[in-house]
Design a protein around this motif. Structure first.
Motif, PDB file in Angstrom:
ATOM      1  N   GLU A   1      -3.800  -7.475 -13.547  1.00  0.00           N
ATOM      2  CA  GLU A   1      -4.472  -8.007 -12.368  1.00  0.00           C
ATOM      3  C   GLU A   1      -5.935  -7.581 -12.275  1.00  0.00           C
ATOM      4  OE1 GLU A   1      -3.477 -10.222 -10.043  1.00  0.00           O
ATOM      5  OE2 GLU A   1      -1.603 -10.452 -11.144  1.00  0.00           O
ATOM      6  N   LYS A   2      -6.214  -6.332 -12.571  1.00  0.00           N
ATOM      7  CA  LYS A   2      -7.569  -5.800 -12.395  1.00  0.00           C
ATOM      8  C   LYS A   2      -8.444  -5.951 -13.633  1.00  0.00           C
ATOM      9  CE  LYS A   2      -6.674  -4.570  -8.225  1.00  0.00           C
ATOM     10  NZ  LYS A   2      -7.222  -5.321  -7.113  1.00  0.00           N
TER      11      LYS A   2
ATOM     12  N   TRP B   1     -10.453   0.546  -9.975  1.00  0.00           N
ATOM     13  CA  TRP B   1      -9.386   0.394  -8.990  1.00  0.00           C
ATOM     14  C   TRP B   1      -8.576   1.693  -8.871  1.00  0.00           C
ATOM     15  CZ3 TRP B   1      -4.040   0.579  -9.871  1.00  0.00           C
ATOM     16  CH2 TRP B   1      -3.253   0.318  -8.758  1.00  0.00           C
TER      17      TRP B   1
ATOM     18  N   LYS C   1       0.845  -1.201   0.000  1.00  0.00           N
ATOM     19  CA  LYS C   1       0.000   0.000   0.000  1.00  0.00           C
ATOM     20  C   LYS C   1       0.878   1.248   0.000  1.00  0.00           C
ATOM     21  CE  LYS C   1      -4.394  -1.357   1.813  1.00  0.00           C
ATOM     22  NZ  LYS C   1      -5.580  -0.641   2.207  1.00  0.00           N
TER      23      LYS C   1
ATOM     24  N   MET D   1      -0.829  -4.005 -12.698  1.00  0.00           N
ATOM     25  CA  MET D   1      -2.173  -3.789 -12.171  1.00  0.00           C
ATOM     26  C   MET D   1      -3.228  -3.816 -13.276  1.00  0.00           C
ATOM     27  SD  MET D   1      -1.504  -4.041  -9.126  1.00  0.00           S
ATOM     28  CE  MET D   1      -3.199  -3.953  -8.603  1.00  0.00           C
TER      29      MET D   1
ATOM     30  N   TYR E   1       1.910   1.952  -3.559  1.00  0.00           N
ATOM     31  CA  TYR E   1       0.806   2.549  -4.307  1.00  0.00           C
ATOM     32  C   TYR E   1       0.625   4.013  -3.924  1.00  0.00           C
ATOM     33  CZ  TYR E   1      -0.659  -2.195  -5.586  1.00  0.00           C
ATOM     34  OH  TYR E   1      -0.711  -3.474  -6.078  1.00  0.00           O
TER      35      TYR E   1
ATOM     36  N   ASP F   1     -11.731  -4.090 -14.256  1.00  0.00           N
ATOM     37  CA  ASP F   1     -11.937  -3.262 -13.066  1.00  0.00           C
ATOM     38  C   ASP F   1     -10.788  -2.271 -12.849  1.00  0.00           C
ATOM     39  OD1 ASP F   1     -14.287  -4.646 -12.535  1.00  0.00           O
ATOM     40  OD2 ASP F   1     -13.267  -6.139 -11.300  1.00  0.00           O
ATOM     41  N   PHE F   2      -9.904  -2.170 -13.819  1.00  0.00           N
ATOM     42  CA  PHE F   2      -8.713  -1.327 -13.677  1.00  0.00           C
ATOM     43  C   PHE F   2      -9.059   0.131 -13.410  1.00  0.00           C
ATOM     44  CE2 PHE F   2      -5.062   0.965 -15.788  1.00  0.00           C
ATOM     45  CZ  PHE F   2      -4.125   0.687 -14.798  1.00  0.00           C
TER      46      PHE F   2
ATOM     47  N   ASP G   1     -10.753   4.279  -7.013  1.00  0.00           N
ATOM     48  CA  ASP G   1     -10.838   3.944  -5.590  1.00  0.00           C
ATOM     49  C   ASP G   1      -9.506   4.178  -4.872  1.00  0.00           C
ATOM     50  OD1 ASP G   1     -13.463   3.180  -6.052  1.00  0.00           O
ATOM     51  OD2 ASP G   1     -13.025   1.014  -6.041  1.00  0.00           O
ATOM     52  N   SER G   2      -8.427   3.782  -5.507  1.00  0.00           N
ATOM     53  CA  SER G   2      -7.103   3.964  -4.907  1.00  0.00           C
ATOM     54  C   SER G   2      -6.747   5.440  -4.796  1.00  0.00           C
ATOM     55  CB  SER G   2      -6.035   3.231  -5.727  1.00  0.00           C
ATOM     56  OG  SER G   2      -6.284   1.846  -5.716  1.00  0.00           O
TER      57      SER G   2
END
Length: 148
Positions: free
Chosen positions: A131-132, A139, A89, A128, A92, A135-136, A142-143
Motif C-alpha cells: 500500500e505505501k 509511514w 488504528k 502495508m 496498528y 513511502d513505507f 510516522d506511525s
C-alpha cells in the motif's frame, strides 16, 4: 489468452504460493499462472483470493481471472473487489507496541523495527509495504511516533 482446460502439474506449488501471507508478489505470480488453467482447484484458489486477499492488486487480478473463467459464487457473479485494507488504528497500535516491547527499543531504529515487524505480523507488513510502496519507511516512522 487461451485457457487450458486441465489441472496444472504444479497445482500444489501454486496453492502454497497463493496462501503465502507475507509476500504479495508471490501470490500475484500464482494468480497469473492459475489464470492459464481452468480446473476446479484453480477456480477455487482464484475465488478465495478474489474475495479475501488484503492486497488490492492481487484481489483484483484474481477477480478478473475468475470472472474470465465464468466463476460464480452461489450462482451469483463474484462481487467487484473494493479497496479495503481491513486494519484499524487499534490494530496498528497493538502491533507497533508489541514490536517496541519485543525489541526493547529505547530510541526508534527503523531497520530493527522493520525486521521485528515482519516477524510479529508478516501479513500486515506485506499489505502495508504494498500500500505505501516507496513511502513505507516514512509511514513506519510516522506511525511509530503516533502509536508508541
Amino acid at each position: 489468452m487461451k485457457i487450458i482446460k486441465e489441472e496444472p502439474a504444479n497445482i500444489e506449488e501454486l496453492k502454497i504460493k497463493a496462501n503465502t501471507k507475507d509476500d504479495w508478489k508471490v501470490r500475484m505470480e500464482a494468480v497469473k499462472e492459475l489464470a492459464k488453467y481452468d480446473c476446479q482447484k484453480s477456480r477455487y484458489i482464484l475465488t478465495k483470493l478474489a474475495t479475501s486477499d488484503r492486497v488490492f492488486a492481487v484481489k483484483e487480478a484474481a477477480f478478473y481471472a475468475a470472472r474470465f473463467m465464468g466463476v460464480t459464487e452461489k450462482g451469483e457473479q463474484l462481487p467487484t473487489p473494493r479497496k479495503k485494507i481491513g486494519y484499524t488504528k487499534k490494530a496498528y497500535a497493538k502491533i507497533f507496541n508489541r514490536v517496541k516491547r519485543d525489541t526493547q527499543m529505547e530510541e526508534f531504529n527503523l531497520a530493527v523495527f522493520k525486521k521485528q515487524f515482519q516477524v510479529v505480523s508478516p501479513e500486515m507488513y506485506d499489505v502495508m509495504q504494498y500500500e505505501k510502496q516507496e513511502d513505507f519507511d516514512a509511514w513506519i516512522a510516522d506511525s511509530y511516533a503516533e502509536f508508541c
